[in-house]
Enzyme design. Structure first.
Site, PDB file in Angstrom:
ATOM      1  CE  LYS A   6      -2.367  -1.566   3.284  1.00  0.00           C
ATOM      2  NZ  LYS A   6      -3.561  -1.958   4.451  1.00  0.00           N
TER       3      LYS A   6
ATOM      4  CG  ASP B 165      -7.962  -4.872   8.389  1.00  0.00           C
ATOM      5  OD1 ASP B 165      -7.814  -6.642   8.318  1.00  0.00           O
ATOM      6  OD2 ASP B 165      -8.432  -4.741   7.845  1.00  0.00           O
TER       7      ASP B 165
END
Length: 498
Positions: free
Chosen positions: A201, A236
């Site tokens: 990312k 997450d």
């Protein structure tokens, strides 16, 4: 956490999906596409083939669900046994509601990170208070050294701690503890340690790959003079499950559907051969499936294959590329380009902005699908503002049909994936899922905001399970559950007794 970047889309965390469509779910409009316009008629064969290639009748959904269950089982036998990594989270104890005290969470998943604190009051008071800050990471630190990045994070955390007060009280004699949600590829080695495999990312921080990210953060906090330790390192999706489980003991699965996607679930340790006899005190643990890598039997089109071939990870993350927010808009854009080139959808010329990859965001699909006006004025406005396109009504109808086709396929495949997880759990432990109320906690902007997608997902689950079994399966939105979930896992794995 898997990488899901393609060419050069914006860096984003898995659950981010920023837009504000109409809050009221709309029923997708079904148009009679036997249109008079020669422009749209020329594009009609492309639409019909697309709808055929994307079709998800019950046999296709059953195959996807069965294949998902089979791949999960193979991935639990040995690492590399299937497309699914089936990563052990080392979360063996889930929140019970008895947790007490002050706990922190740090959620690092992209160019922003969140710091959060919560005061827990046990069964009677539950969450007494919660506060959080969001911090943007300077661009230069994304390409700096490991020490520079973690010092910046620890510094922000230290500033946040200095504002502690009011209802937030640390008991005497205790150090602060934090959960650390780290959404990059990690080889976890215990509940509070994990080796970074690689940055993704947009990050290219030197000196971290191959190191324990918890040690990096603990050392940085020590340099900042911050008396805090990481007591739980989590992904997450795992944090989302823990956060939802705190309020509802029937939560067994968590799914994130946002920019990217993933799923995790509660598994019996006896069903994990690759544990090699290791036991958890509770007999259960959370398994992170990394289901974005699933690829078996997906109904793909030429547009999917072209997009995949041009990505930085060809042949990988095919489920994610079919169902997640990062890709749905890009698939639609590619279809509209073909229609514009072959079928003169928007007149004689292909709009220049339409030729730029990732300019047609997935939020646009949702907004256009919710247009109930007679002449599709909202669709027309969006096409003009986003793409510089002047469109007639027939072209707008065609665009909405394309959007609905791709959203419907994505939602129904996601629903089949959920059923695959539930099937696998039920096959190994009869009655654990279908014999009682079972909750699937959902988070992520795609699920939250794209109402048609959500409806297609739920319809697919009902279709696969039938009305009786599906009545026991509750698919529930758990907004921002990962932040509080990380703090709760810090509490669950505290070195102190509650």
């Amino acid at each position: 956490m898997s990488s899901f970047a393609v060419n050069s889309p914006p860096a984003a965390v898995r659950s981010s999906f920023p837009f504000s469509p109409s809050p009221t779910p709309r029923t997708p409009r079904v148009f009679n596409m036997a249109v008079r316009s020669g422009v749209s008629t020329a594009a009609l064969p492309i639409l019909r083939k697309l709808q055929s290639d994307c079709a998800t009748p019950l046999p296709v959904l059953r195959h996807v669900a069965d294949a998902m269950a089979a791949d999960m089982r193979a991935g639990l036998v040995v690492d590399g046994g299937s497309d699914l990594k089936m990563i052990l989270s080392y979360v063996d104890s889930l929140p019970t509601g008895n947790e007490r005290g002050l706990f922190y969470a740090l959620d690092l998943g992209g160019t922003n990170f969140r710091v959060l604190r919560t005061q827990l009051g046990g069964k009677d008071d539950r969450v007494i208070a919660t506060e959080f800050d969001q911090v943007t990471i300077p661009q230069d630190l994304m390409f700096g050294t490991s020490e520079e990045l973690f010092d910046f994070i620890a510094s922000a955390l230290a500033k946040f701690v200095k504002k502690e007060g009011g209802e937030f009280v640390l008991p005497d004699g205790r150090s602060r503890e934090t959960g650390f949600t780290f959404s990059f590829p990690v080889r976890q080695t215990s509940i509070d340690s994990g080796i970074l495999i690689k940055w993704t990312k947009g990050f290219a921080v030197s000196g971290t790959p191959g190191k324990d990210v918890v040690a990096c953060l603990n050392e940085a906090m020590k340099r900042q003079g911050l008396d805090m330790r990481v007591s739980a390192l989590v992904n997450d999706t795992v944090a989302t499950l823990a956060g939802a489980r705190y309020w509802d003991n029937d939560v067994m699965v968590a799914v994130i559907l946002g920019t990217g996607t993933n799923a995790c679930y509660v598994e019996s340790v006896d069903a994990i051969p690759k544990l090699n006899g290791q036991k958890a005190t509770s007999g259960r643990t959370i398994v992170n499936t990394e289901w974005g890598a699933f690829s078996n039997g997906l109904p793909l089109t030429e547009f999917d294959r072209d997009m995949d071939a041009e990505s930085i990870n060809p042949g990988e993350q095919l489920f994610e590329k079919t169902i997640s927010g990062m890709y749905l808009g890009e698939i639609v854009r590619r279809i509209l380009v073909r229609m514009a080139e072959s079928g003169s959808l928007f007149g004689k010329h292909v709009p220049e902005r339409l030729l730029t990859p990732f300019t047609f965001g997935t939020p646009i699909i949702s907004s256009m699908q919710q247009d109930t006006s007679k002449d599709l004025e909202v669709v027309g406005s969006i096409l003009y503002e986003a793409m510089g396109v002047d469109s007639n009504l027939d072209a707008r109808k065609m665009v909405v049909e394309v959007c609905d086709t791709i959203a419907k396929r994505g939602g129904r495949l996601a629903g089949a994936g959920i059923v695959g997880i539930l099937q696998k759990m039920e096959e190994d432990s009869k009655g654990i899922v279908f014999g009682k109320r079972t909750v699937v906690a959902m988070d992520g902007g795609l699920y939250e905001h794209h109402h048609q997608y959500k409806r297609y997902l739920k319809d697919a689950v009902t279709e696969l399970l039938g009305p009786e079994l599906s009545s026991n399966v509750v698919i529930e939105h758990s907004k921002d559950g990962s932040g509080i979930g990380a703090a709760l896992l810090a509490a669950t794995n505290s070195i102190y007794e509650h």
